[in-house]
Design a protein around this motif. Structure first.
Motif, PDB file in Angstrom:
ATOM      1  N   LYS A 122     -23.694  40.830  20.654  1.00  0.00           N
ATOM      2  CA  LYS A 122     -22.969  42.069  20.401  1.00  0.00           C
ATOM      3  C   LYS A 122     -23.954  43.213  20.325  1.00  0.00           C
ATOM      4  CE  LYS A 122     -19.338  42.034  17.831  1.00  0.00           C
ATOM      5  NZ  LYS A 122     -18.391  41.947  16.720  1.00  0.00           N
ATOM      6  N   ASN A 124     -25.930  46.732  19.249  1.00  0.00           N
ATOM      7  CA  ASN A 124     -26.482  47.202  17.976  1.00  0.00           C
ATOM      8  C   ASN A 124     -25.528  48.189  17.311  1.00  0.00           C
ATOM      9  OD1 ASN A 124     -28.782  45.695  18.463  1.00  0.00           O
ATOM     10  ND2 ASN A 124     -29.837  47.395  19.477  1.00  0.00           N
ATOM     11  N   GLU A 125     -25.592  48.195  15.993  1.00  0.00           N
ATOM     12  CA  GLU A 125     -24.784  49.116  15.181  1.00  0.00           C
ATOM     13  C   GLU A 125     -23.301  48.956  15.474  1.00  0.00           C
ATOM     14  OE1 GLU A 125     -26.200  53.054  15.649  1.00  0.00           O
ATOM     15  OE2 GLU A 125     -28.246  52.597  15.012  1.00  0.00           O
ATOM     16  N   THR A 126     -22.883  47.689  15.591  1.00  0.00           N
ATOM     17  CA  THR A 126     -21.474  47.385  15.847  1.00  0.00           C
ATOM     18  C   THR A 126     -20.823  46.905  14.558  1.00  0.00           C
ATOM     19  OG1 THR A 126     -22.057  46.734  18.089  1.00  0.00           O
ATOM     20  CG2 THR A 126     -19.907  46.040  17.290  1.00  0.00           C
ATOM     21  N   ARG A 127     -19.618  47.357  14.297  1.00  0.00           N
ATOM     22  CA  ARG A 127     -18.910  46.942  13.089  1.00  0.00           C
ATOM     23  C   ARG A 127     -18.584  45.454  13.149  1.00  0.00           C
ATOM     24  NH1 ARG A 127     -16.522  51.002   9.957  1.00  0.00           N
ATOM     25  NH2 ARG A 127     -16.867  53.120  10.768  1.00  0.00           N
TER      26      ARG A 127
END
Length: 206
Positions: A122, A124-127
């Motif tokens: 996934k 970066n900086e993904t919820r």
């Protein structure tokens, strides 16, 4: 006068085309956006493209399978902790070994592992949530003591084999060791040395 169409022509008009039937009946065997070429290391068919991350296989039951040479005369095997090796790394090592042994006619390179585990990542900086990430690359898990590559086919000088496998070791993320046909099997980080045969007692009985 108008002629009525025959039953055969009506059946042919209503029957779906063979290309449509083959498209519907063919399951999805490769991830979306992935094209497998002849030179790529990837499984031909997979049932599920997304899997759990899993753990490294540690031989806790005492099995030593895959820790000795089977095809060649020299090879490298994992000496330290096991890791995950990607298909790109295996391709790089295989091409380098073939290029190094190109001058020896009949020399072969044997790859003892194969990347059949899909890795999904996934951004970066993904919820959190929203399902698993998308497919990225193929990889394989290697346990301590697993043989990775072997070279043989024809008699090869040990100095040349050591030099070629030393370059291969530099391109792998694991700590490896050079082995030959006489190397003992390895159980994790422990070498299994064969026990000496019991000597028969020669004491004279009175």
């Amino acid at each position: 006068m108008f002629s009525l169409p025959s039953a055969r022509s009506l059946f042919a008009a209503c029957r779906p085309s063979t290309s449509l039937l083959s498209y519907v009946s063919t399951p999805l065997t490769t991830p979306v956006g992935f094209a497998r070429f002849r030179s790529q290391l990837a499984p031909r068919r997979v049932k599920y493209i997304k899997r759990h991350k899993g753990v490294l296989p540690v031989p806790t039951g005492g099995a030593t399978k895959g820790t000795t040479l089977a095809f060649g005369d020299y090879g490298i095997r994992v000496k330290g902790n096991g890791k995950r090796i990607t298909a790109k790394q295996l391709e790089t090592v295989e091409e380098m070994l073939k290029k190094k042994l190109k001058s020896i006619k009949g020399a072969k390179v044997y790859m003892r592992i194969f990347p059949d585990i899909p890795v999904c990542i996934k951004g970066n900086e993904t919820r959190m949530g929203k399902g698993k990430g998308s497919f990225e690359f193929w990889a394989t898990r290697v346990a301590p003591g697993r043989v990775l590559f072997e070279i043989g086919g024809v008699p090869i000088r040990e100095e040349l084999a050591r030099d070629a496998l030393r370059l291969a070791n530099a391109k792998l993320p694991t700590i490896n060791e050079f082995i030959t046909r006489s190397s003992p099997p390895r159980l994790g980080n422990m070498l299994i040395t064969p026990e000496p045969p019991a000597q028969a007692s020669t004491e004279a009985t009175s």
